[in-house]
Design an enzyme around this catalytic site. Structure first.
Site, PDB file in Angstrom:
ATOM      1  N   CYS A  86      74.754  77.516  62.852  1.00  0.00           N
ATOM      2  CA  CYS A  86      76.180  77.724  62.576  1.00  0.00           C
ATOM      3  C   CYS A  86      76.423  77.674  61.068  1.00  0.00           C
ATOM      4  O   CYS A  86      75.968  78.547  60.351  1.00  0.00           O
ATOM      5  CB  CYS A  86      77.012  76.693  63.338  1.00  0.00           C
ATOM      6  SG  CYS A  86      78.730  77.183  63.534  1.00  0.00           S
ATOM      7  N   HIS A 203      74.738  77.118  69.096  1.00  0.00           N
ATOM      8  CA  HIS A 203      74.322  75.725  68.902  1.00  0.00           C
ATOM      9  C   HIS A 203      73.318  75.291  69.971  1.00  0.00           C
ATOM     10  O   HIS A 203      73.725  74.798  71.030  1.00  0.00           O
ATOM     11  CB  HIS A 203      75.542  74.800  69.013  1.00  0.00           C
ATOM     12  CG  HIS A 203      76.477  74.884  67.853  1.00  0.00           C
ATOM     13  ND1 HIS A 203      76.375  74.072  66.753  1.00  0.00           N
ATOM     14  CD2 HIS A 203      77.546  75.681  67.624  1.00  0.00           C
ATOM     15  CE1 HIS A 203      77.343  74.359  65.894  1.00  0.00           C
ATOM     16  NE2 HIS A 203      78.066  75.335  66.393  1.00  0.00           N
ATOM     17  N   GLU A 205      71.629  72.669  70.001  1.00  0.00           N
ATOM     18  CA  GLU A 205      71.727  71.209  70.203  1.00  0.00           C
ATOM     19  C   GLU A 205      72.838  70.848  71.173  1.00  0.00           C
ATOM     20  O   GLU A 205      72.911  69.729  71.659  1.00  0.00           O
ATOM     21  CB  GLU A 205      71.894  70.494  68.856  1.00  0.00           C
ATOM     22  CG  GLU A 205      73.305  70.468  68.280  1.00  0.00           C
ATOM     23  CD  GLU A 205      73.721  71.761  67.580  1.00  0.00           C
ATOM     24  OE1 GLU A 205      72.991  72.770  67.694  1.00  0.00           O
ATOM     25  OE2 GLU A 205      74.791  71.763  66.925  1.00  0.00           O
TER      26      GLU A 205
END
Lengths: 232, 790
Positions: A86, A203, A205
């Site tokens: 990002c 993302h 994660e």
């Protein structure tokens, strides 16, 4: 294997990454303050999402001048892994480690959603946990995530197979309708020529914790761990 | 009367100057009495903001006193920056709601953004890391261009601030009604998990301790915002942009980290954020709460512009600033932390023994006021309640369902246009208040922090996992994934049409609905924070609404054992129309409720999960009487019949508690696979939403009924929850219901295949509603966006 997660003033996904690499995968992880320049203990440098230095001027434009980014550039040039997610992707393009730029989303609004992505290559340590052509769903959350590059750069990216993730529909077709932000060629993530620097708007994660329902990002981290003995 | 007229006559200000500070003549007289002299300009300004409703609750305090505020889990109740509850295992949750209505009317983007910034500061001032934001929004209707501008601006402002600072916006509610055309409501609620061992309080302590000013600089922005928020909006005030603050979420993100780091040193004695009334409020409240005084030197305050006078320093509402009292000798330690985060931190004053706020400027005393005169012992107005309900309410109550056109199995003819029940359903799905809010929440980062267990739109309440974080400087994360089984649920609720029609019943309904929404995800309701958005209390009707609503809130919070831990009062939500006639909003007491989830593996959403699951209706039955299940204030009456009338559904506390307990029990046993309460649009809309959420259909058969069919399908109320239950658990579930919820449950039908339709049959034959999920989805999901682009 040691992860280093950079913290700029304004970073806000730093702890989310630490949660995955250390909390879930049990890997040693260190938060690296933006004024630090010694990365010698770090194997994988991660630049997290957020709004580094407030993202005044342009996303990532100020972050590139920080001491930690100078060291990150050396880390990358030495062929070691650097992941930008990002805002981290934006910083990597500003720092010249990846080509192109991320501009305002097509609809001019911030978009938070779950986006299907097609994995374009699985011969890199980033993606070896996936099948080539596999469709995975990864959260996105950005206002300026529309990938742009000039025609020559785009051609180079495609010719060298540097596009790693592409926005697609559930069947894996990178259709205009499945492009959430207007990225050229539906680009969601690219790597450098050598393949050791990966930048992506989605993302991973946020898709690595079973308690949150979506785990399609876990294979990226796990693939990385499998590759690391060879890399370190 | 004579008295204050002479005071005013002798005042060094004109009557107009006094009035422009929001001070009434008798209040001026009281100021002179307290000081023993006339105030100077700076002092007059300080009294103006501190004696505003926003800061001192002069109209609402007598009413707020009746709220229950204590309970087993309550660690901090009203009076501090935020309430704090105990979640067990050393985990403590801070939460609070706050309004930013008037700024958002004038400058929607900054107004809403700073609303988010302000409520987050309230949370981290306590030593808690913000973990979630919700918001409760009210706008006019989207056919009006100005409303569209306000709406899109507010959403963008919330999105900007919340996304940048990295706190997920996980839930909330949005209503559209002409009552809010001139005066939108923007209420933001935040939750935070305590990171410090001690809860940081705001009472100054320790004579001689240094007072630190930290964060951003002080400028002329937001001058007198608290007074501005405590008066009606007029055509002129719409141009009063200096009263709107400008936010910088990047600075606040650094401020969160720096403050939490500073609190952990143990060197901070007390802290308060500078929100409304800035330096004036923080110094006087901290001094008054600690029973001490504060001396502050304005020359030491970092300023963002030159030439500011004391009045401007004292009334500035520049954002991202805080005031600390530090332990003497440890100030440098704190200053270093703030400098690391590139923030200002200066010793600007001292705690003094004399209980006064003394402000120095250029070597002289610029203001000197007893702290309690500003922050504690402030004016209170006890107003008289009108003897009987106002005419508008009594007239509305005269409405009966007999005034509706007749209806039958085929539908209803409205204004000469025959509509099938499917048509009616579709019209309601298209109503922006009912329709999908995806266009809004897609602009909010709702997943940052990696704890969002339930995505927006997926359930009746937001759910966030509780996961303590490492601090900023170390990377030690203690909990393991498997040890993290607990969560909190949160919701904001208020059907203001109900409150308008009957403030007492409507306020009770808001609390009941909040508790029901939490129960629908499997959470135990624990406590509330309330945001009282009302019109002027100086008018008999306005005060009646406020007073009756507070009575309802109070009773309901007692009934559900959900004490009030704090909140916000926003009065004078009125706009003067071009004829100068005030147009009040609907009275809107927003209830922000938090609940506890002991086991995150036992939660459910609102969408069906398995084809073949049995669908049940808990609560009042299909033929319930019209006091429990009412057309009054319903979306059906408003949208289809353009009528705002009737009595809203009456809340039955005992039934609500039993229904909610049964729902929670079913979820925790694993029997119940989905739960969704019947709110706006009644049973039919609840069923449709469970279908749309899951892309699974439902086949519903209604028994022969004596009630009107629109009453059965679309009337609201009745403590009702629609649940779907695992076929294998049906026997156990029904045995349980028979024992714990006798006569208040019934079967409705079954969950059908993916991509099918919602079919509601009457008497096992006639099809009342037959709507494919694709068709419903199409209407429901595009209703808001379509109105913005057309």
């Amino acid at each position: 294997m040691k992860f280093g997660v950079i913290v700029f003033p304004g970073s806000n996904c730093d702890r989310d990454l630490v949660w995955v690499t250390q909390g879930i995968l049990n890997q040693p992880t260190r938060l690296i303050w933006h004024e630090e320049s010694d990365l010698s203990d770090i194997d994988i440098v991660v630049i997290p999402g957020g709004f580094s230095y407030g993202d005044y001027l342009r996303c990532g434009a100020i972050a590139r001048f920080s001491p930690v980014m100078q060291s990150t550039i050396h880390h990358a040039r030495a062929g070691k892994p650097v992941l930008g997610v990002c805002n981290g992707f934006q910083v990597l393009t500003e720092a010249g480690l990846l080509p192109g730029a991320l501009v305002r989303n097509r609809n001019l609004n911030f978009i938070c959603d779950r986006a299907p992505l097609r994995v374009e290559r699985n011969d890199l340590f980033w993606t070896q946990g996936y099948e080539k052509g596999q469709v995975i769903t990864i959260p996105i959350a950005h206002g300026e995530g529309s990938y742009y590059a000039d025609a020559t750069t785009l051609k180079e990216l495609e010719d060298n197979e540097q596009v790693i993730f592409r926005y697609c529909d559930a069947q894996g077709n990178p259709s205009p309708e499945s492009n959430p932000n207007g990225s050229l060629h539906n680009i969601a993530g690219i790597c450098n020529r050598q393949g050791n620097v990966l930048g992506m708007m989605p993302h991973p994660e946020r898709a690595a914790d079973e308690a949150l329902g979506c785990v399609d990002g876990m294979a990226l981290f796990e693939g990385l761990l499998r590759a690391m003995p060879a890399l370190a | 009367m004579q008295g204050f007229m002479t005071e005013i006559a002798a005042a060094p200000f004109s009557a107009q100057e006094i009035a422009s500070e929001g001070i009434k003549p008798d209040e001026y007289s009281e100021i002179v009495r307290r000081l023993g002299r006339h105030p100077n300009t700076a002092e007059l300004g300080m009294f103006g903001v501190m004696w505003s409703e926003h800061c001192c609750y002069k109209n609402s305090r007598p009413l707020l006193k009746q709220f229950p505020t204590e309970g087993d889990r309550i660690l901090v109740g009203p009076g501090e920056n935020a309430g704090v509850i105990d979640l067990g295992d050393g985990m403590r949750l801070a939460f609070k709601i706050e309004s930013h209505n008037h700024p958002s009317a004038v400058e929607p983007f900054q107004g809403a953004a700073t609303g988010v910034g302000g409520i987050l500061r309230d949370i981290f001032t306590m030593g808690a890391r913000p973990i979630a934001i919700l918001n409760s929004l009210r706008f006019g209707t989207l056919d009006d261009a100005r409303t569209r501008r306000i709406f899109t601006g507010v959403v963008a402002g919330i999105s900007h601030y919340g996304n940048c600072i990295g706190v997920p916006t996980v839930g909330g509610e949005v209503y559209f009604d002409p009552a809010y055309s001139g005066n939108p409501l923007v209420n933001a609620m935040a939750l935070g998990l305590m990171e410090t061992t001690e809860i940081v309080k705001s009472g100054a302590r320790g004579i001689g301790n240094p007072v630190l000013y930290v964060g951003s600089t002080t400028g002329r922005d937001g001058m007198g915002g608290a007074s501005f928020a405590s008066a009606e909006l007029s055509k002129e005030s719409i141009d009063d942009r200096p009263a709107v603050q400008v936010g910088d979420p990047f600075l606040e993100k650094s401020l969160v980290e720096a403050c939490l780091e500073a609190f952990k040193t143990g060197a901070v004695v007390a802290a308060q954020d500078m929100g409304a009334a800035g330096i004036t409020c923080s110094t006087s409240e901290m001094a008054a709460k600690g029973g001490v005084g504060i001396e502050l030197d304005l020359d030491l305050i970092p300023a963002r512009e030159t030439g500011m006078v004391p009045y401007e320093y004292l009334l500035s509402e520049s954002q991202e600033r805080m005031l600390f009292v530090a332990e003497k000798g440890r100030e440098q330690e704190l200053i270093d932390i703030f400098h690391k985060w590139e923030l200002h931190a200066v010793v600007a004053g001292t705690v003094i023994e004399e209980p006064i706020v003394r402000i120095l400027f250029q070597g002289a005393i610029a203001a000197e006021i007893p702290a309690t005169a500003l922050a504690d012992n402030t004016p209170i107005y006890h107003r008289d309640l009108i003897a009987e309900p106002p005419t508008y309410a009594r007239e509305a109550w005269n409405w009966t369902p007999d005034q509706l056109p007749p209806c039958d199995l085929s539908g209803i003819s409205i204004g000469g246009q025959p509509l099938s029940w499917t048509d009616v359903l579709n019209q309601l799905l298209d109503a922006p208040t009912i329709a999908s809010k995806r266009w809004i929440y897609r602009q909010y980062d709702h997943q940052v922090q990696n704890n969002t267990v339930m995505l927006p739109g997926g359930a009746d309440a937001a759910i966030v996992r509780i996961r303590p974080l490492a601090d900023a400087t170390s990377s030690s994360i203690t909990p393991t994934p498997s040890s993290l089984t607990k969560g909190v649920a949160a919701t904001t609720d208020c059907n203001s049409r109900y409150v308008y029609l009957n403030p007492y019943e409507g306020a009770k309904a808001a609390v009941a609905e909040a508790a029901r929404n939490l129960s629908c995800v499997g959470a135990d309701p624990i406590a509330i924070t309330d945001n009282l958005n009302f019109g002027s209390p100086e008018k008999p009707i306005g005060y009646w609404q406020l007073s009756e609503a507070c009575r309802g809130l109070s009773e309901a919070c007692t009934a559900f054992s959900t004490p009030v831990t704090g909140g916000n009062v926003s009065l004078y939500n009125e706009t003067l129309d071009s004829d100068g006639k005030p147009q009040p909003i609907y009275p809107t007491p927003v209830v922000g409720m938090v609940g506890y989830i002991p086991d995150l593996s036992r939660i459910v959403g609102q969408g069906w999960t398995h084809e073949g699951d049995a669908i049940y209706l808990l609560g009042d039955g299909l033929d319930a009487d019209s006091t429990a299940l009412s057309f009054g204030g319903s979306e059906y009456l408003a949208v289809l019949h353009q009528t705002i009338a009737g009595q809203p559904p009456r809340v039955n506390f005992a039934l609500e508690r039993s229904v909610q307990a049964a729902c929670r029990h079913g979820i925790r046993q694993g029997w119940v696979h989905s739960a969704h309460d019947c709110s706006e649009g009644g049973l039919a809309i609840a069923l449709a939403e469970s279908c749309i959420s899951s892309d699974r259909g439902a086949t519903i058969s209604l028994p022969p009924l004596s009630a009107r069919l629109d009453q059965v399908l679309f009337a609201e109320g009745g403590a009702r929850i629609v649940v779907s239950v695992d076929q294998a658990s049906v026997a156990q579930w029904e045995t349980y219901l028979q024992a714990h919820l006798p006569y208040h449950w019934q079967t409705l039908g079954q969950v059908a295949a993916s991509g099918s339709s919602l079919q509601i049959r009457a008497d096992n034959t006639s099809v009342l509603v037959d709507a494919t999920i694709a068709a419903m989805q199409n209407i429901w999901s595009t209703a808001i966006e379509r109105r913005l682009t057309s």
